[in-house]
Design a protein around this motif. Structure first.
Motif, PDB file in Angstrom:
ATOM      1  N   ASP A 105      18.560 -48.019 -30.353  1.00 51.71           N
ATOM      2  CA  ASP A 105      17.746 -46.850 -30.698  1.00 51.71           C
ATOM      3  C   ASP A 105      16.870 -47.149 -31.900  1.00 51.71           C
ATOM      4  OD1 ASP A 105      18.961 -45.544 -28.671  1.00 51.71           O
ATOM      5  OD2 ASP A 105      20.113 -44.148 -29.913  1.00 51.71           O
ATOM      6  N   GLY A 106      15.579 -46.850 -31.749  1.00 54.55           N
ATOM      7  CA  GLY A 106      14.634 -47.079 -32.828  1.00 54.55           C
ATOM      8  C   GLY A 106      14.241 -48.516 -33.010  1.00 54.55           C
ATOM      9  N   ARG A 107      14.686 -49.389 -32.101  1.00 56.58           N
ATOM     10  CA  ARG A 107      14.368 -50.814 -32.224  1.00 56.58           C
ATOM     11  C   ARG A 107      13.557 -51.262 -31.014  1.00 56.58           C
ATOM     12  NH1 ARG A 107      19.521 -53.923 -34.806  1.00 56.58           N
ATOM     13  NH2 ARG A 107      17.868 -55.448 -35.130  1.00 56.58           N
ATOM     14  N   ARG A 108      12.799 -52.333 -31.211  1.00 57.17           N
ATOM     15  CA  ARG A 108      11.980 -52.888 -30.129  1.00 57.17           C
ATOM     16  C   ARG A 108      12.852 -53.759 -29.239  1.00 57.17           C
ATOM     17  NH1 ARG A 108       8.444 -57.594 -30.466  1.00 57.17           N
ATOM     18  NH2 ARG A 108       6.982 -57.622 -28.707  1.00 57.17           N
ATOM     19  N   ALA A 109      12.677 -53.639 -27.930  1.00 52.94           N
ATOM     20  CA  ALA A 109      13.490 -54.400 -26.988  1.00 52.94           C
ATOM     21  C   ALA A 109      12.681 -54.691 -25.733  1.00 52.94           C
ATOM     22  CB  ALA A 109      14.763 -53.643 -26.628  1.00 52.94           C
ATOM     23  N   ALA A 110      13.038 -55.780 -25.074  1.00 55.97           N
ATOM     24  CA  ALA A 110      12.382 -56.173 -23.819  1.00 55.97           C
ATOM     25  C   ALA A 110      13.311 -55.904 -22.653  1.00 55.97           C
ATOM     26  CB  ALA A 110      12.010 -57.656 -23.853  1.00 55.97           C
ATOM     27  N   SER A 111      12.729 -55.689 -21.494  1.00 57.97           N
ATOM     28  CA  SER A 111      13.481 -55.634 -20.253  1.00 57.97           C
ATOM     29  C   SER A 111      12.510 -55.878 -19.112  1.00 57.97           C
ATOM     30  CB  SER A 111      14.200 -54.291 -20.083  1.00 57.97           C
ATOM     31  OG  SER A 111      15.137 -54.363 -19.017  1.00 57.97           O
ATOM     32  N   HIS A 112      13.027 -55.926 -17.899  1.00 56.50           N
ATOM     33  CA  HIS A 112      12.223 -56.252 -16.727  1.00 56.50           C
ATOM     34  C   HIS A 112      11.203 -55.150 -16.448  1.00 56.50           C
ATOM     35  CE1 HIS A 112      11.179 -57.443 -12.657  1.00 56.50           C
ATOM     36  NE2 HIS A 112      11.896 -58.554 -12.817  1.00 56.50           N
ATOM     37  N   TRP A 113       9.989 -55.569 -16.124  1.00 53.67           N
ATOM     38  CA  TRP A 113       8.912 -54.604 -15.906  1.00 53.67           C
ATOM     39  C   TRP A 113       9.227 -53.623 -14.773  1.00 53.67           C
ATOM     40  CZ3 TRP A 113       7.044 -54.680 -10.971  1.00 53.67           C
ATOM     41  CH2 TRP A 113       7.210 -55.848 -10.233  1.00 53.67           C
ATOM     42  N   ALA A 114      10.017 -54.064 -13.778  1.00 48.32           N
ATOM     43  CA  ALA A 114      10.296 -53.204 -12.636  1.00 48.32           C
ATOM     44  C   ALA A 114      11.159 -51.994 -13.004  1.00 48.32           C
ATOM     45  CB  ALA A 114      10.978 -54.013 -11.527  1.00 48.32           C
ATOM     46  N   TRP A 115      11.855 -52.065 -14.149  1.00 53.74           N
ATOM     47  CA  TRP A 115      12.749 -50.989 -14.562  1.00 53.74           C
ATOM     48  C   TRP A 115      12.141 -50.132 -15.662  1.00 53.74           C
ATOM     49  CZ3 TRP A 115      16.466 -50.389 -11.236  1.00 53.74           C
ATOM     50  CH2 TRP A 115      16.937 -51.497 -10.537  1.00 53.74           C
ATOM     51  N   GLN A 185       1.821 -61.443 -15.745  1.00 52.90           N
ATOM     52  CA  GLN A 185       1.489 -62.425 -14.718  1.00 52.90           C
ATOM     53  C   GLN A 185       2.469 -62.398 -13.556  1.00 52.90           C
ATOM     54  OE1 GLN A 185       2.108 -66.488 -16.329  1.00 52.90           O
ATOM     55  NE2 GLN A 185       3.087 -65.455 -18.053  1.00 52.90           N
ATOM     56  N   TYR A 186       3.590 -61.674 -13.698  1.00 55.58           N
ATOM     57  CA  TYR A 186       4.599 -61.632 -12.642  1.00 55.58           C
ATOM     58  C   TYR A 186       4.681 -60.281 -11.941  1.00 55.58           C
ATOM     59  CZ  TYR A 186       5.970 -65.776 -15.196  1.00 55.58           C
ATOM     60  OH  TYR A 186       5.959 -66.981 -15.837  1.00 55.58           O
ATOM     61  N   ILE A 187       3.963 -59.301 -12.444  1.00 51.14           N
ATOM     62  CA  ILE A 187       4.013 -57.980 -11.824  1.00 51.14           C
ATOM     63  C   ILE A 187       3.386 -58.056 -10.435  1.00 51.14           C
ATOM     64  CG2 ILE A 187       3.166 -55.600 -11.978  1.00 51.14           C
ATOM     65  CD1 ILE A 187       3.317 -55.837 -14.988  1.00 51.14           C
ATOM     66  N   GLU A 188       4.055 -57.449  -9.478  1.00 51.91           N
ATOM     67  CA  GLU A 188       3.572 -57.484  -8.106  1.00 51.91           C
ATOM     68  C   GLU A 188       2.270 -56.702  -7.996  1.00 51.91           C
ATOM     69  OE1 GLU A 188       6.748 -55.833  -5.914  1.00 51.91           O
ATOM     70  OE2 GLU A 188       8.062 -57.572  -6.176  1.00 51.91           O
ATOM     71  N   ARG A 189       1.267 -57.347  -7.418  1.00 56.86           N
ATOM     72  CA  ARG A 189      -0.011 -56.689  -7.172  1.00 56.86           C
ATOM     73  C   ARG A 189      -0.689 -57.444  -6.029  1.00 56.86           C
ATOM     74  NH1 ARG A 189      -0.560 -58.642 -12.309  1.00 56.86           N
ATOM     75  NH2 ARG A 189      -0.927 -56.574 -13.159  1.00 56.86           N
ATOM     76  N   PRO A 190      -1.448 -56.769  -5.198  1.00 57.20           N
ATOM     77  CA  PRO A 190      -2.126 -57.475  -4.104  1.00 57.20           C
ATOM     78  C   PRO A 190      -3.156 -58.441  -4.639  1.00 57.20           C
ATOM     79  CG  PRO A 190      -2.913 -55.206  -4.284  1.00 57.20           C
ATOM     80  CD  PRO A 190      -1.724 -55.328  -5.201  1.00 57.20           C
ATOM     81  N   ILE A 191      -3.100 -59.652  -4.138  1.00 52.16           N
ATOM     82  CA  ILE A 191      -4.052 -60.693  -4.548  1.00 52.16           C
ATOM     83  C   ILE A 191      -4.894 -61.088  -3.337  1.00 52.16           C
ATOM     84  CG2 ILE A 191      -4.315 -63.017  -5.470  1.00 52.16           C
ATOM     85  CD1 ILE A 191      -1.698 -62.666  -6.906  1.00 52.16           C
ATOM     86  N   PRO A 192      -6.202 -60.897  -3.399  1.00 53.54           N
ATOM     87  CA  PRO A 192      -7.040 -61.240  -2.256  1.00 53.54           C
ATOM     88  C   PRO A 192      -7.044 -62.742  -2.001  1.00 53.54           C
ATOM     89  CG  PRO A 192      -8.384 -60.728  -4.182  1.00 53.54           C
ATOM     90  CD  PRO A 192      -6.975 -60.377  -4.533  1.00 53.54           C
ATOM     91  N   ALA A 193      -7.218 -63.108  -0.754  1.00 50.86           N
ATOM     92  CA  ALA A 193      -7.281 -64.526  -0.400  1.00 50.86           C
ATOM     93  C   ALA A 193      -8.427 -65.197  -1.141  1.00 50.86           C
ATOM     94  CB  ALA A 193      -7.463 -64.680   1.105  1.00 50.86           C
ATOM     95  N   ALA A 194      -8.135 -66.369  -1.734  1.00 49.48           N
ATOM     96  CA  ALA A 194      -9.137 -67.034  -2.572  1.00 49.48           C
ATOM     97  C   ALA A 194     -10.229 -67.691  -1.745  1.00 49.48           C
ATOM     98  CB  ALA A 194      -8.454 -68.071  -3.456  1.00 49.48           C
ATOM     99  N   HIS A 195      -9.869 -68.265  -0.600  1.00 50.03           N
ATOM    100  CA  HIS A 195     -10.841 -68.966   0.238  1.00 50.03           C
ATOM    101  C   HIS A 195     -11.605 -70.039  -0.534  1.00 50.03           C
ATOM    102  CE1 HIS A 195     -10.011 -66.069   3.349  1.00 50.03           C
ATOM    103  NE2 HIS A 195     -10.433 -65.063   2.593  1.00 50.03           N
ATOM    104  N   GLY A 196     -10.903 -70.687  -1.479  1.00 53.38           N
ATOM    105  CA  GLY A 196     -11.547 -71.753  -2.241  1.00 53.38           C
ATOM    106  C   GLY A 196     -12.478 -71.254  -3.321  1.00 53.38           C
ATOM    107  N   ASN A 197     -12.543 -69.934  -3.522  1.00 54.04           N
ATOM    108  CA  ASN A 197     -13.479 -69.388  -4.505  1.00 54.04           C
ATOM    109  C   ASN A 197     -12.759 -68.729  -5.676  1.00 54.04           C
ATOM    110  OD1 ASN A 197     -15.787 -70.073  -2.966  1.00 54.04           O
ATOM    111  ND2 ASN A 197     -15.402 -68.309  -1.631  1.00 54.04           N
TER     112      ASN A 197
END
Length: 302
Positions: A105-115, A185-197
């Motif tokens: 309580d009152g302190r900074r803490a990390a946890s998984h983004w999904a929760w 960088q690990y949060i799930e999000r739709p990534i469009p196909a790169a097609h080399g671009n």
């Protein structure tokens, strides 16, 4: 004397969280191969527990008694069960479960983004940070969970024994000694196909020119995209803006130079593209929490 680490093992424990600390801490050794840590498992009554995914049973080494005398108490993640569904735990484990016992309580803490939403609701007095891989708040250290637990264990080793021992432990575990970036960088999000671009080629191009000042227009021009398209594509692929990513790469290079060379702070700032020693100090204070010279004293291996 070795540093005693005691892990609390509960039903639903995340198997990866349970297996990583003995591996990382066990790999931390002196030059003559003397172990620097001992890791034991503790559970209510010493009874067998079932991990979250099942398939095997974990038999703790001890009951809860060693938690009172350990140098460090480590609480692996738990998937499901009362701690996550309603925020309650049994009386015998309440004192060693951090958030449920109010110790965060009152302190900074990390946890998984999904929760994020659930933990924020269960423990609103905790200053949750769901962007970073781990948080070091002095005597309380928390990680984003799963693979981030390995980053936190290495951070502990680095703080206790320096970068040389931590780097050697990382090599023994076939893992990077330091991972830049946060959970975005690990949060799930739709990534469009790169097609080399995609932006990967431009990122590699930028990394080879960290000492230079590179504008967003230049990055987009190299990728042959408009600034708007490049920024959107870059964020889709990396989870952050081009400017933030570039700053992280500059900071990573600055840390490497501080750890591995005797270059002055001014030269480190120029070679990492941060411009001046003043700018380097400001960025270090903001992202690392210490001055570049203090960082070098802590992690420069003779």
């Amino acid at each position: 004397m070795t540093h005693a680490v005691a892990m609390l093992v509960l039903d639903g424990v995340v198997g990866f969280d349970l297996g990583v600390p003995p591996q990382v801490f066990g790999a931390a050794r002196t030059a003559d191969n003397t172990p620097l840590y001992t890791v034991t498992t503790c559970g209510p009554g010493g009874r067998p527990v079932r991990p979250e995914r099942g398939g095997f049973t974990v038999v703790p080494d001890h009951d809860l008694a060693p938690l009172a005398t350990a140098d460090t108490v480590l609480v692996p993640g738990v998937s499901g069960g009362p701690p996550l569904t309603d925020g309650t735990v049994t009386a015998e484990v309440a004192e060693v479960l951090l958030a449920a016992a109010g110790m965060l309580d009152g302190r900074r803490a990390a946890s998984h983004w999904a929760w994020a939403k659930r933990l924020g609701r269960l423990y609103p007095r905790v200053e949750w940070d769901f962007e970073v891989l781990f948080v070091d708040d002095g005597d309380m250290l928390t990680s984003a969970g799963v693979a981030a637990g390995a980053d936190l264990c290495l951070h502990v080793v680095r703080g206790d024994h320096g970068s040389a021992v931590a780097n050697q432990a990382a090599r023994r575990c076939v893992m990077p000694a330091w991972r830049d970036g946060g959970q975005a960088q690990y949060i799930e999000r739709p990534i469009p196909a790169a097609h080399g671009n995609g932006t990967e080629t431009t990122r590699a191009w930028a990394l080879s020119r960290l000492a230079e000042q590179i504008s967003l227009d230049e990055l987009a021009g190299h990728a042959r995209m408009s600034v708007r398209t490049f920024t959107r594509r870059f964020r889709d692929e990396t989870g952050m803006s081009p400017q933030k990513w570039l700053l992280q790469q500059r900071m990573a290079h600055a840390r490497l130079l501080l750890e591995s060379t005797d270059l002055s702070v001014d030269v480190v700032a120029r070679r990492s593209g941060l411009g001046s020693a003043t700018a380097l100090r400001q960025h270090f204070q903001h992202s690392v929490g210490v001055a570049p010279t203090a960082y070098r004293r802590a992690f420069r291996h003779p």
